[in-house]
Design an enzyme around this catalytic site. Structure first.
Site, mmCIF file in Angstrom:
data_model
loop_
_atom_site.group_PDB
_atom_site.id
_atom_site.type_symbol
_atom_site.label_atom_id
_atom_site.label_comp_id
_atom_site.label_asym_id
_atom_site.label_seq_id
_atom_site.Cartn_x
_atom_site.Cartn_y
_atom_site.Cartn_z
ATOM 1 C CG ASP A 1 -0.244 -0.423 2.425
ATOM 2 O OD1 ASP A 1 1.008 -0.548 2.768
ATOM 3 O OD2 ASP A 1 -1.058 -0.545 3.353
ATOM 4 C CG ASN B 1 -8.963 -1.288 12.170
ATOM 5 O OD1 ASN B 1 -7.833 -1.990 11.683
ATOM 6 N ND2 ASN B 1 -9.520 -0.477 11.662
ATOM 7 C CG HIS C 1 -5.902 -2.043 8.862
ATOM 8 N ND1 HIS C 1 -6.044 -0.849 9.867
ATOM 9 C CD2 HIS C 1 -4.697 -2.135 8.819
ATOM 10 C CE1 HIS C 1 -5.084 -0.325 9.771
ATOM 11 N NE2 HIS C 1 -3.965 -0.951 9.164
ATOM 12 C CD GLU D 1 -8.991 0.833 7.948
ATOM 13 O OE1 GLU D 1 -8.983 -0.027 8.885
ATOM 14 O OE2 GLU D 1 -8.284 1.935 8.072
HETATM 15 C C1 GLP Z 1 -0.515 0.518 8.603
HETATM 16 C C2 GLP Z 1 -0.186 -0.552 7.337
HETATM 17 C C3 GLP Z 1 -0.200 -1.699 7.584
HETATM 18 C C4 GLP Z 1 0.394 -2.067 9.005
HETATM 19 C C5 GLP Z 1 -0.370 -1.518 9.887
HETATM 20 C C6 GLP Z 1 0.381 -1.896 11.446
HETATM 21 O O1 GLP Z 1 -1.621 0.976 8.635
HETATM 22 N N1 GLP Z 1 -1.025 -0.075 6.266
HETATM 23 O O2 GLP Z 1 0.333 -2.584 6.592
HETATM 24 O O3 GLP Z 1 0.459 -3.392 9.445
HETATM 25 O O4 GLP Z 1 -0.347 -0.075 9.874
HETATM 26 O O5 GLP Z 1 1.219 -0.827 11.618
HETATM 27 P P1 GLP Z 1 2.517 -1.077 12.649
HETATM 28 O O6 GLP Z 1 3.354 -2.122 12.467
HETATM 29 O O7 GLP Z 1 3.241 0.310 12.820
HETATM 30 O O8 GLP Z 1 1.700 -1.452 13.985
#
Ligand code: GLP
Length: 234
Positions: free
Chosen positions: A62, A128, A130, A135
């Site tokens: 993404d 949440n 995702h 989402e």
């Molecule tokens: C973002 C990304 C995800 C990621 C998530 C968790 O929203 N799009 O790919 O897994 O956050 O992030 P973190 O690893 O910083 O907790």
């Protein structure tokens, strides 16, 4: 799902790295990559290794709409800093958050995913549930598309920005169907803030309300968790 409990994020990075090595030995050619704080130790292991990626392709999950490599909050910046500048691939694909025509960009990304099926997909998980930026409520059949971020994701990600208003409200994300088509998936989760999402993903019903729960239907998923992230597993 194979749940692997580790002491901390460093040990989790080592375990994920070992899984990657096995897949590379088995012929993996396309790596699916993720951003966020979760995979950083994994990338450190990769960078410190003598693996050569110059014949491999990477595709990222993404990118924020409106951010490009000039922004240190963009995912392309993150990937260059943590991996690509140190371990270059033959080619690395990310959605282009600065594309003028987002529909065209989405079509380009779906086409290149079809040409480069992912062998080994790294994932984190949102609080949440995702995955990527899919989402709650996202269709399990979805391909790459432009998505609106939920208030909870904007809030969680605001820690990387000066103020919450600076967090983009949209992203281009690979869809759940694209993620499910990866041959092997390695999802990492660390810390208390992920405990409920991990519980729902592993032991809850398969529901679009918890996008990661669909991974229960994937034949080859490893879930690497520390004690805190595993604390609500029964
Ligand atoms: C973002 C990304 C995800 C990621 C998530 C968790 O929203 N799009 O790919 O897994 O956050 O992030 P973190 O690893 O910083 O907790």
């Amino acid at each position: 799902m194979k749940v692997i409990r580790v002491k901390d994020q460093v040990e989790g990075g080592v375990v994920a790295f070992e899984l990657l090595q096995e897949e590379l030995k088995a012929g993996a050619k396309v790596l699916g990559l993720a951003t966020g704080s979760t995979p950083i130790e994994f990338y450190k292991q990769v960078v410190a290794s003598d693996l050569d990626f110059s014949n491999l392709v990477s595709v990222n999950l993404d990118e924020y709409v409106g951010l490009g490599v000039e922004s240190d909050q963009s995912y392309v910046y993150f990937m260059k800093e943590h991996l690509f500048d140190k371990k270059p691939f033959k080619v690395s694909y990310l959605p282009n958050g600065l594309a003028e025509d987002l529909d065209e960009e989405v079509a380009r990304y779906n086409a290149l995913l079809a040409e480069n099926p992912v062998d080994f997909q790294i994932l984190g998980i949102g609080r949440n549930g995702h995955i990527g930026f899919n989402e709650p409520g996202s269709s399990f059949d979805g391909l790459t598309r432009v998505v609106d971020l939920t208030p909870s994701t904007i809030e969680a990600n605001s820690r990387f920005f000066e103020k919450a208003e600076d967090v983009p409200t949209q992203a281009i994300s690979m869809g759940i169907a694209s993620i499910m088509s990866a041959k092997t998936v390695v999802l990492m989760a660390y810390g208390e803030s992920k405990a409920e999402a991990v519980h729902q993903m592993v032991q809850g019903p398969v529901t679009a309300e918890v996008p990661a729960s669909i991974l229960q239907n994937h034949a080859n998923v490893y879930v690497i968790v520390d004690e805190e992230a595993a604390s609500r597993l029964k």
